[in-house]
Design a protein around this motif. Structure first.
Motif, PDB file in Angstrom:
ATOM      1  N   PRO A 141       0.850  -1.223  -0.094  1.00  0.00           N
ATOM      2  CA  PRO A 141       0.164  -0.140   0.048  1.00  0.00           C
ATOM      3  C   PRO A 141       1.078   1.209  -0.200  1.00  0.00           C
ATOM      4  N   GLY A 142       0.509   2.131  -0.862  1.00  0.00           N
ATOM      5  CA  GLY A 142       0.990   3.693  -0.976  1.00  0.00           C
ATOM      6  C   GLY A 142       2.095   3.436  -2.307  1.00  0.00           C
ATOM      7  N   VAL A 143       2.533   2.329  -2.788  1.00  0.00           N
ATOM      8  CA  VAL A 143       3.653   2.293  -3.578  1.00  0.00           C
ATOM      9  C   VAL A 143       3.252   2.840  -5.012  1.00  0.00           C
ATOM     10  N   GLY A 144       1.857   2.646  -5.266  1.00  0.00           N
ATOM     11  CA  GLY A 144       1.299   2.851  -6.589  1.00  0.00           C
ATOM     12  C   GLY A 144       1.790   4.421  -7.090  1.00  0.00           C
ATOM     13  N   GLU A 145       1.639   5.259  -6.078  1.00  0.00           N
ATOM     14  CA  GLU A 145       1.722   6.734  -6.350  1.00  0.00           C
ATOM     15  C   GLU A 145       3.196   7.200  -6.583  1.00  0.00           C
ATOM     16  N   ARG A 146       4.227   6.037  -5.984  1.00  0.00           N
ATOM     17  CA  ARG A 146       5.364   6.298  -6.263  1.00  0.00           C
ATOM     18  C   ARG A 146       5.966   5.681  -7.591  1.00  0.00           C
ATOM     19  N   ILE A 147       5.295   4.755  -8.297  1.00  0.00           N
ATOM     20  CA  ILE A 147       5.749   4.379  -9.498  1.00  0.00           C
ATOM     21  C   ILE A 147       6.358   5.340 -10.451  1.00  0.00           C
ATOM     22  N   GLU A 148       7.293   5.380 -11.049  1.00  0.00           N
ATOM     23  CA  GLU A 148       7.798   6.326 -12.078  1.00  0.00           C
ATOM     24  C   GLU A 148       7.456   5.590 -13.400  1.00  0.00           C
ATOM     25  N   LEU A 149       7.702   4.549 -13.744  1.00  0.00           N
ATOM     26  CA  LEU A 149       7.521   3.867 -15.109  1.00  0.00           C
ATOM     27  C   LEU A 149       7.524   2.355 -15.037  1.00  0.00           C
ATOM     28  N   VAL A 150       6.714   2.081 -15.815  1.00  0.00           N
ATOM     29  CA  VAL A 150       6.664   0.647 -15.934  1.00  0.00           C
ATOM     30  C   VAL A 150       7.361   0.079 -17.289  1.00  0.00           C
ATOM     31  N   ASP A 151       8.433  -0.819 -17.474  1.00  0.00           N
ATOM     32  CA  ASP A 151       8.725  -1.405 -18.952  1.00  0.00           C
ATOM     33  C   ASP A 151       8.334  -2.709 -19.059  1.00  0.00           C
ATOM     34  N   VAL A 152       7.688  -3.039 -20.207  1.00  0.00           N
ATOM     35  CA  VAL A 152       7.213  -4.400 -20.608  1.00  0.00           C
ATOM     36  C   VAL A 152       7.918  -4.979 -21.681  1.00  0.00           C
ATOM     37  N   ALA A 153       8.478  -6.141 -21.293  1.00  0.00           N
ATOM     38  CA  ALA A 153       9.058  -6.917 -22.539  1.00  0.00           C
ATOM     39  C   ALA A 153       8.424  -8.117 -22.614  1.00  0.00           C
ATOM     40  N   SER A 154       7.822  -8.516 -23.858  1.00  0.00           N
ATOM     41  CA  SER A 154       6.952  -9.614 -24.099  1.00  0.00           C
ATOM     42  C   SER A 154       7.691 -10.894 -24.853  1.00  0.00           C
ATOM     43  N   PRO A 155       7.153 -12.136 -24.846  1.00  0.00           N
ATOM     44  CA  PRO A 155       8.057 -12.989 -25.532  1.00  0.00           C
ATOM     45  C   PRO A 155       8.325 -12.846 -26.916  1.00  0.00           C
ATOM     46  N   ALA A 156       7.814 -11.893 -27.680  1.00  0.00           N
ATOM     47  CA  ALA A 156       8.097 -11.393 -28.911  1.00  0.00           C
ATOM     48  C   ALA A 156       9.425 -10.663 -28.923  1.00  0.00           C
ATOM     49  N   THR A 157       9.385  -9.828 -27.719  1.00  0.00           N
ATOM     50  CA  THR A 157      10.630  -9.161 -27.450  1.00  0.00           C
ATOM     51  C   THR A 157      11.881 -10.121 -27.516  1.00  0.00           C
ATOM     52  N   THR A 158      11.892 -10.935 -26.761  1.00  0.00           N
ATOM     53  CA  THR A 158      12.803 -12.056 -26.526  1.00  0.00           C
ATOM     54  C   THR A 158      13.359 -12.857 -27.721  1.00  0.00           C
ATOM     55  N   ARG A 159      12.364 -12.986 -28.746  1.00  0.00           N
ATOM     56  CA  ARG A 159      12.755 -13.600 -29.909  1.00  0.00           C
ATOM     57  C   ARG A 159      13.199 -12.467 -30.966  1.00  0.00           C
ATOM     58  N   ARG A 160      12.946 -11.276 -30.764  1.00  0.00           N
ATOM     59  CA  ARG A 160      13.583 -10.161 -31.690  1.00  0.00           C
ATOM     60  C   ARG A 160      14.985 -10.042 -31.320  1.00  0.00           C
TER      61      ARG A 160
END
Length: 560
Positions: free
Chosen positions: A435-454
């Protein structure tokens, strides 16, 4: 005009000193290991890598000062005095580094908040499990008794290729294996899911399957006990610098031995003349020649791409024409969401937790294969992964490669939207857990399985290739032992890496050692290896310049 080194590889003639030339395709851990041992044994080697970084899947990338470490969760061989550690010392992988060891392997939490912690110490684990479920005392004591027996066994056969082991080495291996044969046989033949289903406690039935963060499905008891025993001995720790740090250290060792890596150099085909590999051709048309070619990249790409399917046999056909397409044969692909957070997360939290999800939560994860998500506090693993005063969290789940591949090919906008959906889920889920961490999140970087393949070329985005303890495992073992990592009808060529030596970084590194041992045997010269003398303390600056994998990421403000 090409420089002298370039010209040396552009001609079929050897250098004046007559040293054998070895070309390696792929600068992953296996490829760089091959190069290191080739250099140690008086050969000239050169590695060609399509990416801008070494390591393959053993990598990291960055954004806004955060380092997103992709691969290592634990590394076999971090304690001194065993063969796995000797390989890493020879490759300089741990030079100048501290090792982080954790007292627990993983924690599992169900939808109600009940949790079980898998401590590496069997006595502490037994007490904890008995408190949770006295009714399961017999199974709990059985598991912990087996863990104690594994703690007393040291079995890391990574120094000598199977077909080259001496009588003394085979005898030493038998002295370790025979007294524990029944233990190995029983734990290797007992599927974890069958063992876990015997628990009366519903949390334990599900939690035991997720000791390895998510359920690899089909694994027996043996690998769980083996790795937890390694962690008990601090031989499955986390090296300072993480995944890319490990790769950079091996890269530094390789270049210090006189080797050379060419980045942004995609190999298009392997040149073959009269049944012998003689070199490679890059996508830009340039050709380079050698006395021996080693492919340490994706197996399917090697067999059916670079060699156009011309050199196969019963074992290769079984692997790449049948098993490769059989569901459950490859280790699953993953979705990774890295979360940058302002401030610290506070002490006393488990470094790794698997959360078992309610159906409504699981349905929100695009392409999910299981109803769980893993949350790892990566700032606790090593320094330098987050800017000062900040933290980084890594959230993962097994996911279907086909789902992401088709989505990216058909509709890039929808593909990005699904990645945003992952980011939204992670943001909300972390807020519920912390609790309380949500407002402190600066970014979320997502890599998918397609990213791994590339970026790595791994078939179906699989991070560990063939699944261990499967039919593919048995065949791959014969590729290393009986076939000496060669293909039928093709001389001057070998394969290395997880597509012949199975998954795991120490296995990948050992295949590079094995390839050169087999080559030395063929050339009639003795194999030699020396330990790295690197002593400079590790620091995050050694990671070098890190790329961003995509321009898109989810910032703290969801409107941007």
């Amino acid at each position: 005009m090409p420089d002298e080194a370039e010209d040396e590889w552009s001609t079929r003639d050897r250098a004046g000193d007559g040293a054998p030339r070895v070309i390696v395709i792929g600068a992953g851990v296996a490829g760089m290991s091959t190069g290191c041992y080739a250099q140690m044994n008086g050969m000239r080697s050169r590695i060609f890598e399509k990416h801008v970084l070494p390591g393959g899947c053993c990598t990291a990338w960055s954004r806004d000062g955060y380092v997103f470490d992709y691969c290592i969760e634990w590394l076999i061989g971090t304690a001194a005095g065993n063969e796995a550690n000797q390989v890493w010392r020879e490759l300089g992988a741990l030079d100048g580094k501290t090792i982080t060891n954790f007292e627990m392997f993983n924690q599992v939490v169900d939808e109600t908040g009940r949790s079980v912690t898998f401590y590496n110490d069997p006595d502490r684990l037994e007490r904890h499990l008995l408190e949770l479920s006295p009714a399961d005392a017999r199974l709990i004591r059985s598991f912990c008794r087996d863990l104690r027996r594994f703690i007393d066994i040291e079995l890391y056969p990574f120094l000598t290729a199977p077909a080259l082991r001496t009588v003394r080495e085979r005898a030493a291996l038998l002295r370790t294996v025979l007294p524990a044969f029944r233990l190995f046989w029983r734990t290797a033949s007992t599927p974890m899911h069958a063992f876990a289903d015997r628990f009366q406690d519903p949390l334990l039935r599900r939690a035991f399957r997720n000791i390895f963060f998510q359920d690899p499905e089909g694994f027996p008891l043996l690998p769980y006990l083996f790795n937890m025993a390694g962690a008990h001995h601090n031989n499955a720790g986390f090296p300072q610098g993480g995944s890319l740090g490990l790769s950079r250290s091996i890269e530094e060792r390789y270049t210090s031995l006189g080797g050379r890596i060419s980045y942004r150099a995609r190999v298009e085909r392997i040149l073959v003349e009269e049944g012998r590999a003689v070199g490679i051709e890059l996508r830009n048309g340039r050709r380079y020649y050698a006395d021996h070619v080693v492919s340490a990249c994706d197996g399917h790409t090697t067999i059916h791409g670079l060699l156009e399917g011309r050199f196969t046999g019963p074992r290769i056909d079984k692997l790449y024409d049948e098993l490769l397409h059989r569901p459950g044969t490859l280790f699953p692909a993953v979705v990774s969401a890295f979360v940058g957070i302002r401030g610290e997360l506070g002490p006393g939290r488990p470094h790794s937790t698997t959360y078992l999800l309610a159906p409504e939560d699981a349905a929100r994860l695009p392409g999910a294969l299981q109803s769980s998500v893993v949350v790892q506090l990566r700032s606790d693993y090593s320094d330098g992964f987050a800017p000062p005063g900040r933290s980084v969290v890594h959230c993962t789940y097994f996911s279907d490669f086909g789902y992401w591949k088709e989505l990216r090919a058909a509709d890039r906008k929808e593909y990005r939207e699904k990645k945003r959906q992952v980011a939204d889920f992670v943001r909300g889920f972390l807020e519920r857990q912390l609790p309380g961490v949500g407002e402190r999140i600066e970014l979320v970087d997502v890599a998918s399985p397609a990213t791994t393949r590339r970026y790595t070329g791994n078939h179906d985005g699989s991070i560990l290739a063939w699944k261990a303890f499967s039919e593919a495992d048995d065949i791959a073992a014969k590729l290393v032992g009986k076939d000496r990592m060669r293909l039928p009808g093709l001389r001057g060529f070998s394969m290395a890496g997880q597509w012949v030596g199975m998954g795991g970084l120490i296995r990948a590194a050992s295949t590079g050692r094995f390839v050169v041992q087999y080559l030395c045997d063929e050339l009639g010269r003795g194999f030699t290896a020396s330990e790295s003398r690197g002593t400079e303390p590790w620091h995050p600056g050694k990671l070098g310049r890190l790329p961003q994998l995509d321009k898109w990421s989810m910032r703290g403000d969801t409107r941007t």
